[in-house]
Write an enzyme that holds these catalytic residues in place. Structure first.
Site, short mmCIF file in Angstrom:
data_model
loop_
_atom_site.label_atom_id
_atom_site.label_comp_id
_atom_site.label_asym_id
_atom_site.label_seq_id
_atom_site.Cartn_x
_atom_site.Cartn_y
_atom_site.Cartn_z
N ASP A 171 38.58 31.87 18.46
CA ASP A 171 37.16 32.77 18.22
C ASP A 171 36.36 31.75 17.57
OD1 ASP A 171 38.65 32.00 15.74
OD2 ASP A 171 38.72 34.26 15.14
N ARG A 220 36.02 38.30 11.27
CA ARG A 220 35.80 38.57 12.82
C ARG A 220 34.71 39.38 13.05
NH1 ARG A 220 39.78 37.31 16.28
NH2 ARG A 220 38.15 37.72 17.81
N TYR A 237 44.84 32.61 8.80
CA TYR A 237 45.94 31.33 9.11
C TYR A 237 46.62 31.07 7.88
CZ TYR A 237 43.20 30.32 13.31
OH TYR A 237 42.42 30.33 14.63
N PRO A 266 44.61 25.00 15.61
CA PRO A 266 43.33 25.66 15.58
C PRO A 266 42.62 26.11 14.51
CG PRO A 266 45.30 27.23 15.30
CD PRO A 266 45.84 25.86 15.22
#
Length: 592
Positions: free
Chosen positions: A46, A229, A238, A307
């Site tokens: 993302d 987001r 995370y 990531p």
């Protein structure tokens, strides 16, 4: 029955789509084979780098991207306090002046969908065949010596029936478990650490004040990274899990429980979990990136990493962005096949740099801070890398550092992307970013900084250069095509905006083009004070002395190929002789 296509792309992820977009723009026949039954619905990536947003701008879809995404403008750093965690500092996410585009967050599925639209409009129809699983890929080494031969054979399965494809070139864009890579006998070299991380997209109800900021949290209960987001409510966590954890054993309840402990003394109630996973950090690099320069690996098929730094999708799509235009140049007979060697030279170095950065970033994030603020300082320092703006390509036929006069433009680096600055478009007084003029439309650019053309000396130099560049363009451009269809001239003046007239500018910079044979007035810009937008100070930003000027050769992918002066006609022509082939009078391409 054997099916044929000039380029076969295995996998419809970011790298495959971007390669396909370029091929569509070069009008090269290609097919994408995808084992899934349809387009990606939920993407795991993302984070969208500033550089990636610039690339979307070059394809004309940055407005949609910016409108739909969450803009990351600030980072908050949280650490251990007396009663739990406390905010220790805040900083700008991206250093001022790095890019005219922001760092944003948008789901990979939506990112891909935007570019699929670009690809399908350019191709005039769909290019992805879903529900096709590739079983093997091989190269006929004898045929590989013939640039026009279909040297690649791909065996696939559709509806439990075997089908065979032949292609001139193939791209392995099929992820970390790449069948293409395995078929070629190549391996991923590297390691997997013992550190296990969980990731989940959630809708939180919380008293934590920075839930809509990007945050790093180091606590006695573990470490956590917050990525807000798009949409205003969803947040990605995370979460570093305790030592001894195994990804297969991790449950959603484990992630939620650990998160609650990390956020103490703040409450963290999770209303809904949209998606979650657990993984071990691993940094691996393929031992080969190509087979006979007929099959090329891209993205996760040749480099994997954690990531958290938000690099995966970005570096992968830029692999496709890099190989796509080069294949387009070669297959349209504008360049020799040797051009493709630069993909391996450039992107293997970029991948290695990524692995090295990710290893250090993961170590810093996971470790306990010896000194308060240590990680935040590292994070800010690494901002240029995480913005996607540190890639520098070594010397090759596409990048001429040794033959450049770098002092002519001290802030423009050969081998790096051309930086942007505000200028005024002369024909309509529009204040705009210069990089916006460099669309991904298959054209090279020659950017001329000629100073103030009100001065006779500067005007004479510019006229001589324009004559030489026009002759150069005609050598490489079909007599039936527009003079700027392969090499586009861009002129940046330091003159007083209202003190010059169009007739003072050489006609090469406003050529007759298009269906109606109208002069294109959109190639001339002025570095001056704008009525409303202020002064961009482009000459200063680029380190160009207005009394001396500079010439910059920019590749179709916005990377700087050469820097020289306005009198260096021979070296400019010599550079293009090494890249392009000359068109004969009858339209047959000949070597320059």
């Amino acid at each position: 029955m054997v099916k044929r296509t000039e380029v076969l792309i295995v996998g419809s992820g970011s790298a495959g789509i971007f390669a396909g977009v370029w091929l569509a723009r070069y009008n090269i026949p290609f097919t994408i084979l995808e084992r899934r039954s349809g387009p990606l619905q939920i993407g795991q990536a993302d984070g969208v780098q500033c550089r990636t947003v610039e690339i979307y701008e070059s394809f004309g879809v940055s407005e949609e991207l910016l409108r739909e995404s969450y803009h990351v403008l600030e980072v908050a750093f949280w650490g251990k306090g007396e009663e739990g965690i406390e905010r220790q500092s805040r900083a700008a996410d991206t250093m001022r002046g790095l890019s005219h585009m922001p760092h944003v967050i948008l789901n990979q599925a939506r990112m891909n969908a935007l570019m699929l639209g670009v690809m399908e409009r350019g191709r005039g129809g769909k290019a992805i065949e879903y529900g096709v699983e590739v079983k093997s890929v091989e190269v006929d080494e004898e045929k590989a010596r013939d640039p026009d031969a279909y040297a690649v054979k791909v065996v696939a399965e559709r509806d439990q029936k075997e089908e065979v494809w032949e292609a001139k070139y193939a791209l392995g864009c099929d992820g970390a478990h790449s069948i293409v890579r395995k078929s070629l006998g190549y391996n991923m070299i590297g390691d997997t650490t013992d550190t296990v991380w969980g990731v989940m997209d959630i809708f939180p109800r919380t008293t934590f004040p920075d839930i809509r900021r990007k945050c790093t949290i180091h606590s006695t209960a573990g470490n956590l990274l917050i990525i807000p987001r798009e949409g205003g409510s969803m947040v990605r966590f995370y979460i570093q899990l305790p030592p001894g954890s195994h990804p297969k054993d991790v449950k959603l309840e484990d992630l939620q429980s650990t998160a609650r402990k990390i956020f103490h003394p703040y409450t963290m109630d999770i209303a809904e979990t949209f998606w979650w996973s657990a993984y071990s950090i691993g940094q691996r690099l393929a031992d080969n990136f190509h087979k006979d320069y007929r099959v090329f690996l891209t993205g996760d098929a040749c480099h994997t990493h954690s990531p958290k730094a938000g690099q995966g999708m970005n570096v992968s799509l830029q692999d496709g962005y890099n190989i796509g235009w080069k294949l387009g140049m070669v297959l349209s007979k504008q360049s020799k096949p040797s051009l493709l060697k630069t993909y391996v030279l450039e992107r293997s170095k970029t991948a290695k740099d990524l692995i090295d950065f990710d290893r250090e970033f993961a170590r810093m994030f996971s470790s306990k801070e010896e000194n308060p603020g240590e990680f935040s300082k590292y994070f800010v320092k690494s901002g240029r890398y995480t913005a996607g703006l540190t890639a520098r390509y070594d010397d090759s036929e596409l990048t001429d550092l040794k033959g450049s006069m770098q002092d002519m433009a001290k802030e423009i680096t050969v081998g790096m992307r051309f930086p942007s600055a505000q200028v005024i478009r002369f024909c309509d007084c529009k204040a705009m970013q210069l990089l916006r003029a460099f669309q991904s439309d298959c054209r090279w650019r020659i950017v001329v900084f000629s100073g103030d053309i009100a001065m006779e000396k500067n005007r004479e130099r510019l006229n001589k250069l324009a004559t030489a560049l026009e002759a150069l363009s005609k050598k490489s451009t079909s007599s039936t095509a527009d003079i700027d269809s392969l090499i586009e001239p861009i002129l940046v003046l330091s003159s007083n905006f209202i003190g010059i007239e169009q007739e003072q500018i050489p006609k090469y910079f406003w050529p007759v083009t298009g269906k109606w044979k109208i002069r294109d007035l959109h190639k001339v810009y002025v570095d001056d004070e704008h009525y409303n937008a202020g002064h961009g100070r482009a000459y200063e930003r680029y380190g160009v002395d207005s009394s001396v000027g500079a010439v910059i050769i920019v590749r179709p992918d916005q990377y700087v190929a050469k820097v020289t002066n306005l009198d260096d006609f021979e070296e400019i022509e010599k550079f293009f002789k090494g890249v392009l082939v000359e068109r004969g009078k009858e339209g047959v391409r000949q070597k320059l």
